[in-house]
Scaffold this active site. Structure first.
Site, mmCIF file in Angstrom:
data_model
loop_
_atom_site.group_PDB
_atom_site.id
_atom_site.type_symbol
_atom_site.label_atom_id
_atom_site.label_comp_id
_atom_site.label_asym_id
_atom_site.label_seq_id
_atom_site.Cartn_x
_atom_site.Cartn_y
_atom_site.Cartn_z
ATOM 1 N N SER A 12 45.791 63.108 46.786
ATOM 2 C CA SER A 12 46.656 63.834 46.005
ATOM 3 C C SER A 12 46.972 62.766 44.777
ATOM 4 C CB SER A 12 47.948 63.923 46.675
ATOM 5 O OG SER A 12 49.073 64.227 45.881
ATOM 6 N N HIS A 37 43.745 66.869 44.725
ATOM 7 C CA HIS A 37 45.190 67.912 45.176
ATOM 8 C C HIS A 37 46.010 67.502 44.034
ATOM 9 C CE1 HIS A 37 47.674 69.749 48.122
ATOM 10 N NE2 HIS A 37 48.512 69.016 47.672
ATOM 11 N N ASP A 39 49.712 68.255 42.732
ATOM 12 C CA ASP A 39 51.090 68.868 43.406
ATOM 13 C C ASP A 39 52.232 69.100 42.220
ATOM 14 O OD1 ASP A 39 51.002 68.336 46.248
ATOM 15 O OD2 ASP A 39 50.657 66.285 45.823
ATOM 16 N N MET A 41 55.606 70.649 40.818
ATOM 17 C CA MET A 41 56.784 70.987 41.699
ATOM 18 C C MET A 41 57.882 71.354 40.542
ATOM 19 S SD MET A 41 57.207 67.235 43.838
ATOM 20 C CE MET A 41 55.815 66.606 44.817
ATOM 21 N N HIS A 70 48.343 72.767 44.460
ATOM 22 C CA HIS A 70 49.582 73.231 45.160
ATOM 23 C C HIS A 70 50.746 73.510 44.493
ATOM 24 C CE1 HIS A 70 52.257 71.364 48.823
ATOM 25 N NE2 HIS A 70 52.337 72.829 48.789
ATOM 26 N N MET A 72 54.441 73.965 44.423
ATOM 27 C CA MET A 72 55.837 73.860 45.185
ATOM 28 C C MET A 72 56.716 74.316 44.129
ATOM 29 S SD MET A 72 55.105 70.271 46.962
ATOM 30 C CE MET A 72 53.832 69.974 45.841
ATOM 31 N N MET A 141 52.385 72.058 55.734
ATOM 32 C CA MET A 141 52.932 70.933 55.345
ATOM 33 C C MET A 141 53.402 70.037 56.597
ATOM 34 S SD MET A 141 53.005 70.810 51.845
ATOM 35 C CE MET A 141 53.918 69.054 52.241
ATOM 36 N N ASP A 176 48.851 68.347 54.823
ATOM 37 C CA ASP A 176 49.329 67.700 53.791
ATOM 38 C C ASP A 176 50.767 67.016 53.895
ATOM 39 O OD1 ASP A 176 50.287 66.892 50.778
ATOM 40 O OD2 ASP A 176 50.485 68.724 50.440
HETATM 41 C C1 DX5 Z 1 54.156 66.321 49.115
HETATM 42 C C2 DX5 Z 1 52.882 66.670 48.380
HETATM 43 C C3 DX5 Z 1 51.807 65.912 48.938
HETATM 44 C C4 DX5 Z 1 52.147 64.402 48.892
HETATM 45 C C5 DX5 Z 1 51.309 63.928 49.943
HETATM 46 O O1 DX5 Z 1 55.242 67.396 48.639
HETATM 47 O O2 DX5 Z 1 52.910 67.922 48.570
HETATM 48 O O3 DX5 Z 1 50.820 66.532 48.550
HETATM 49 O O4 DX5 Z 1 51.378 64.025 47.690
HETATM 50 O O5 DX5 Z 1 51.550 62.352 49.887
HETATM 51 P P1 DX5 Z 1 51.415 61.568 51.168
HETATM 52 O O6 DX5 Z 1 49.939 61.719 51.239
HETATM 53 O O7 DX5 Z 1 51.901 60.264 50.310
HETATM 54 O O8 DX5 Z 1 52.491 62.005 52.273
HETATM 55 ZN ZN ZN Z 2 50.521 68.658 48.208
#
Ligand code: DX5
Ligand code: ZN
Length: 229
Positions: A12, A37, A39, A41, A70, A72, A141, A176
């Site tokens: 990620s 990956h 992320d 948000m 992903h 979110m 998650m 994740d």
């Molecule tokens: C969290 C994200 C993850 C994050 C994981 O909200 O969806 O993908 O990047 O990070 P680590 O591996 O540090 O927990």
């Molecule tokens: Zn993620």
């Protein structure tokens, strides 16, 4: 009952150095990563902001890695087409954000990408069972989404086991949050095949070596639980 599937480690970029993102991505690609990956948000579904469509488009121009996206975000159906247009290879939405997941899955399917559904630590496995056969990816998650670097929530393992028993060998069971060399083997033993790792890879001084250690730990765990295959 464990399903023999390929193991994938998906770095990620949330914890990468965004000032030299192309270089950081090239480093994990050279180390053997097949997925990246991403992320996304929105500050509504999760209490943080990260990257959006232009960043995904920029990454897609610089890499051939599978872009595991992903979302979110509170309204995944509205924004998914723009992410696909930008180069996303899969779109994973959160089951908590939609009232009619089957309709959204159909819409995403029409965009020509792999379709994933994710569930938060507080969401029961039962929430995704009605649509589980329609998706390519289930993303569990193992932290509350929004931030990298959190501690793996152990209760996630029972959810992974329950989902593994309901999924077929072509579907990806992804986990994740809080994945490192200690927790990756636990997730694989429970039935996960795709492991997202942010801080464990890009928080390391040597992301390529960290990626290799993680993959080796995951493969060892798989060989232990599926010794005959
Ligand atoms: C969290 C994200 C993850 C994050 C994981 O909200 O969806 O993908 O990047 O990070 P680590 O591996 O540090 O927990
Ligand atoms: Zn993620």
């Amino acid at each position: 009952m464990y399903r023999r599937r390929p193991i994938r480690i998906a770095p990620s970029i949330l914890d990468a150095d965004f000032g030299r993102l192309a270089e950081q991505i090239a480093t994990v690609a050279a180390a053997g990563a097949e997925l990246l990956h991403l992320d996304v948000m929105d500050g509504h579904f999760v209490p943080n902001l990260s990257l959006g469509v232009p960043v995904v488009a920029g990454i897609a121009r610089h890499t051939d890695l599978f872009l595991d996206t992903h979302l979110m975000i509170a309204d995944p159906g509205k924004y998914a087409p723009a992410f696909v247009e930008a180069g996303a290879d899969s779109i994973t939405f959160h089951i908590e954000t939609v009232e009619k997941p089957a309709a959204l899955i159909e819409k995403l399917r029409g965009l020509g990408v792999k379709v994933g559904v994710s569930l938060n630590p507080g969401t029961a496995v039962e929430a995704v069972l009605p649509i589980i056969d329609q998706v390519d990816i289930v993303l569990v998650m193992s932290v509350w989404p929004g931030f990298g670097g959190q501690r793996f929530i152990r209760d996630s393992l029972a959810k992974i086991e329950a989902l593994a028993a309901r999924m077929n060998a072509e579907q990806w069971l992804e986990v994740d949050g809080g994945i490192n060399s200690e927790t990756a083997p636990l997730a694989v033993a429970a039935g996960a095949d795709t492991l997202v790792a942010g801080s464990a890879v890009f928080g390391s001084a040597d992301p390529a070596a960290a990626f290799g250690r993680l993959r080796a730990a995951a493969l060892r765990a798989q060989a232990t639980v599926e010794p005959q295959a």
